[in-house]
Design a protein around this motif. Structure first.
Motif, short mmCIF file in Angstrom:
data_model
loop_
_atom_site.label_atom_id
_atom_site.label_comp_id
_atom_site.label_asym_id
_atom_site.label_seq_id
_atom_site.Cartn_x
_atom_site.Cartn_y
_atom_site.Cartn_z
N GLN B 176 -47.09 8.32 -28.60
CA GLN B 176 -46.08 9.05 -29.38
C GLN B 176 -45.69 10.23 -28.72
N ASP B 185 -47.74 2.27 -35.80
CA ASP B 185 -47.22 3.54 -36.32
C ASP B 185 -48.61 4.30 -35.85
N ASN B 187 -49.89 7.06 -36.95
CA ASN B 187 -50.72 7.46 -38.04
C ASN B 187 -51.85 6.25 -38.59
N GLU B 188 -51.32 5.21 -38.35
CA GLU B 188 -51.96 3.74 -38.89
C GLU B 188 -52.97 3.14 -37.67
#
Lengths: 457, 345
Positions: B176, B185, B187-188
């Motif tokens: 990222q 993602d 965050n996942e």
């Protein structure tokens, strides 16, 4: 008496004469074919007929031995008889036992049959089952076994793979379990048998359980994971779930996961499937519900915040109480010993309790006086970490305890954090402040053993 | 004695009672996401100065390890694995590993590698932080701790401890920060995902695959049974209906095939031409030659490369006694199979 016997004899003789007159005499010279309307007629009338029989070419397999006695022998011996034409069936590494011995007729009628491939039974499975009684006692059958299609997985004559398999183990399984193969390729942590040995865990024919597992966890798992078995069965502190039937599957997924140890979910999520309620450890001791300890708390210990109970606890069994990974005494006061803090030193630096003066190591200092050192490094009545910190969660910063036990009472600690320090207003001692920038004046602390004041290992 | 003790305790409680209630509002020592990464200078274990200044447009990964901790050793191994894969991004990433006891370190010792001029690796600066100066500057409280900044020197992510999700999360956050495209993602990235091979789709596919294997072996009836099992699980599948229809026609059960295909809604011309072929094939088997011819001609119009449709049309012509037409159609079908090499005289 004699008359009666004589009558019977006459009847028998008449019958013999009649039958001999009706019966076709066996030819005593070689014939063009044996399959005629009068001889061996049935051979040509069934649904599936061996090609030489259909062509009337009996000499392909038979040759006269003593034609005058109507006796014949095979044109070739043993497996050569069939291999002469069907060579392609035996050319691979692993050959089916009857084929090796030339006993093709164990599975095929040499002349004709109403069953496909001139099998002796109506289905392939029924034929195989004559020797291979592999489904006895099974409640659940693997798809191909259930429909009697053994040849989906096995060659019937010869193959390049063990057990006459049509392909290597997992490659074969993935030819139908294509979605599993596709999914596995997307995961970093794949259980070793799932990569290349499905039958390490599954019975390919069937089982008494729906997943067709060879045995229940943990016994199946223990066949490879001997170390875990040893830990689970011989540790001083055991985790009951590990020894339960299918207990391993409480935490682990059998095929693949996006995280290490092929966990089925986040560790804390797994743990609270049981530890969301009090757990009775012994008749006299009940472990409080973990979820109650952290509910609505403002400050969580790092591993708790990260849903990672394994930061401090081992899961299969261990030698420290509460299944802690390392030593962490359950008592409030303990003479200072580095060993007593092994668990905490798994993440926090040992220098915290060895360094009397610091400006960087910790914020719990008065000027440069390290208050961790001050509290802990005492020969008598040294505080263990739990004397000041709650291990899971607290409403106070740094997981400081809200109270300390004092006999029957719980005395409030009243810790307040300020931008440059903090204070404790009661509990263990009279209210005391500390300030990193403008040190509060206190008498200098005395170490338990001044010779140990250097950073130790 | 007991009385004195009780008085002491009561006095303490009384003092507490009147003192203000402590609040949790306070500044944290720890560096937080969104903070600006602190600038610093430090010498690495080889004596080279590493100077981190804002505005250099690079991602910084600051890693705090303790050479005496197992978790730090594991973290070092994971980090090594992650940054080894980032060769193409090496110039955009600075990695600083701060160790409080460099004399004891093993795994994360910087080995001076032979640099590959085409694929330069990420340079790791191993810093001896024996006096905990960087530790204090970054507000570290535990090892391992990893702090990643974006190219604007803002802290993108902080991770303390080496948990189950260390490697996937560090990898995702580094991607990222570097702007590397990834499927997950960030965050996942720590969310646990597992293989779920018991879905309806997986079961359908299993039956379908087995049916195809059986079909190859000439076990058509068994193949049809498997296809039907798959269709029970997924009754709306057009693909399954068409495959079952085709197999039923293969064994001469055209009427059953029409039953299966009744009401099937196709999408796209390929599916439509398949449906027309199978219904034409089935009608031919049932002796409905006119209807069959019409359907097959339409199938061929939609998919002129359907050898089977041409062959079936040939059969229809033959059944109607149209020998010339049949011959011509068979020829077209064979040409599709064998190409221009076909030489029929």
């Amino acid at each position: 008496m004699l008359n009666k016997f004589g009558n019977k004899l006459v009847v028998v003789l008449i019958c013999l004469l009649v039958s001999s007159g009706l019966a076709v005499e066996k030819p005593t010279t070689p014939q063009q074919t044996c399959v005629t309307g009068e001889c061996h007629a049935d051979y040509g009338k069934k649904t599936f007929v061996h090609a030489p029989v259909g062509l009337g070419d009996c000499n392909a397999c038979h040759k006269p031995l003593k034609p005058e006695e109507h006796t014949y022998e095979f044109v070739r011996k043993g497996r050569d008889l069939c291999e002469y034409c069907h060579l392609e069936q035996t050319g691979k590494k692993v050959v089916h036992e009857p084929l090796k011995t030339g006993d093709c007729m164990q599975c095929h009628d040499p002349h004709s049959s109403d069953n496909k491939f001139r099998l002796p039974e109506k289905t392939i499975a029924a034929t195989c089952n004559k020797c291979h009684k592999i489904t006895e006692g099974f409640q659940y059958l693997h798809g191909p076994t259930a429909i009697g299609e053994c040849t989906v997985c096995h060659e019937s004559h010869s193959a390049d793979h063990k057990s006459l398999l049509v392909a290597e183990h997992s490659e074969l399984c993935f030819s139908c379990h294509i979605v599993t193969q596709d999914e596995l390729s997307k995961y970093e942590f794949v259980h070793e048998p799932a990569k290349n040995d499905c039958i390490g865990c599954h019975n390919p024919h069937g089982a008494s359980n729906a997943k067709m597992i060879k045995d229940f966890a943990p016994y199946l798992c223990y066949t490879c994971h001997k170390d875990i078995q040893n830990t689970a069965e011989n540790s001083m502190y055991q985790h009951s779930v590990v020894s339960e039937i299918d207990g391993c599957l409480t935490c682990h997924t059998p095929h693949a996961s996006s995280v290490k140890f092929i966990l089925k979910s986040e560790p804390a999520t797994i743990c609270i499937t049981c530890h969301d309620k009090p757990q009775e450890i012994t008749k006299d001791e009940t472990l409080p519900a973990f979820t109650d300890q952290i509910k609505d708390k403002k400050f969580l210990h790092g591993p708790v915040k990260d849903n990672d109970c394994s930061g401090c606890h081992v899961t299969h069994g261990g030698k420290y109480f509460r299944l802690l990974a390392k030593e962490y005494p359950p008592i409030f006061y303990a003479p200072f010993s580095e060993k007593n803090y092994e668990l905490c030193f798994g993440c926090h630096p040992k220098d915290l309790v060895w360094t009397p003066e610091t400006n960087n190591l910790t914020d719990f200092r008065n000027g440069s006086t390290n208050l961790h050192f001050l509290h802990v490094n005492k020969e008598r009545r040294g505080r263990t970490c739990r004397a000041c910190h709650q291990t899971h969660a607290s409403d106070l910063p740094k997981q400081i305890r809200e109270s300390v036990p004092y006999g029957m009472w719980e005395l409030p600690v009243g810790f307040t954090k300020t931008t440059t320090g903090g204070n404790c207003i009661s509990g263990c001692h009279l209210p005391k402040d500390y300030d990193r920038e403008k040190a509060v004046d206190y008498p200098a602390p005395q170490a338990a053993n001044p010779t140990q004041q250097t950073s130790g290992t | 004695m007991k009385c004195k003790k009780a008085i002491f305790v009561i006095s303490i409680i009384t003092i507490c009672w009147f003192l203000p209630v402590p609040t949790a509002k306070c500044s944290s020592r720890r560096i937080s996401i969104g903070n600006q990464m602190p600038e610093f200078s430090a010498s690495d274990v080889f004596g080279n100065l590493f100077d981190y200044k804002h505005g250099n447009g690079k991602v910084l990964m600051a890693v705090f390890l303790s050479s005496r901790q197992e978790n730090s050793t594991r973290a070092a191994t994971d980090i090594k694995g992650i940054i080894t894969k980032l060769t193409g991004q090496a110039k955009r990433l600075s990695v600083v590993i701060a160790v409080n006891d460099p004399n004891n370190q093993t795994v994360f010792r910087s080995e001076p590698n032979e640099p590959d001029p085409n694929e330069p690796g990420v340079v790791v600066h191993l810093v001896a932080d024996t006096e905990y100066k960087l530790w204090g500057k970054f507000g570290i409280i535990a090892t391992p701790t990893v702090i990643i900044s974006d190219t604007n020197d803002t802290v993108l992510w902080v991770k303390a401890g080496h948990g189950y999700d260390f490697a996937p999360v560090v990898h995702a956050r580094l991607n990222q920060a570097l702007g590397i495209a990834q499927e997950i993602d960030p965050n996942e990235a720590g969310r646990v995902r597992t293989v779920k091979n018991a879905t309806v789709a997986a079961r359908v596919k299993r039956h379908l695959q087995m049916a195809r294997m059986l079909q190859e072996k000439g076990r058509i009836e068994s193949a049809i049974t498997q296809m039907k099992k798959a269709r029970e699980l997924d009754p709306n599948s057009v693909e399954l209906a068409l495959e079952i229809g085709s197999l039923l026609c293969t064994i001469g059960q055209g009427k059953s095939a029409l039953g299966i295909l009744e009401g099937v809604q196709t999408r796209g011309y390929i599916e439509k031409s398949k449906l027309l072929l199978i219904t034409g094939w089935a009608n031919r088997q049932m002796g409905n030659f006119e209807e069959s011819e019409k359907l097959l001609l339409e199938a061929i119009r939609l998919n002129p490369k359907s050898g089977r449709a041409l062959f079936e049309l040939g059969q229809v012509h033959q059944a109607k006694g149209e020998v010339e037409k049949a011959m011509l159609t068979y020829y077209r079908a064979l040409t599709l199979v064998f190409g221009k090499e076909l030489n029929i005289k």
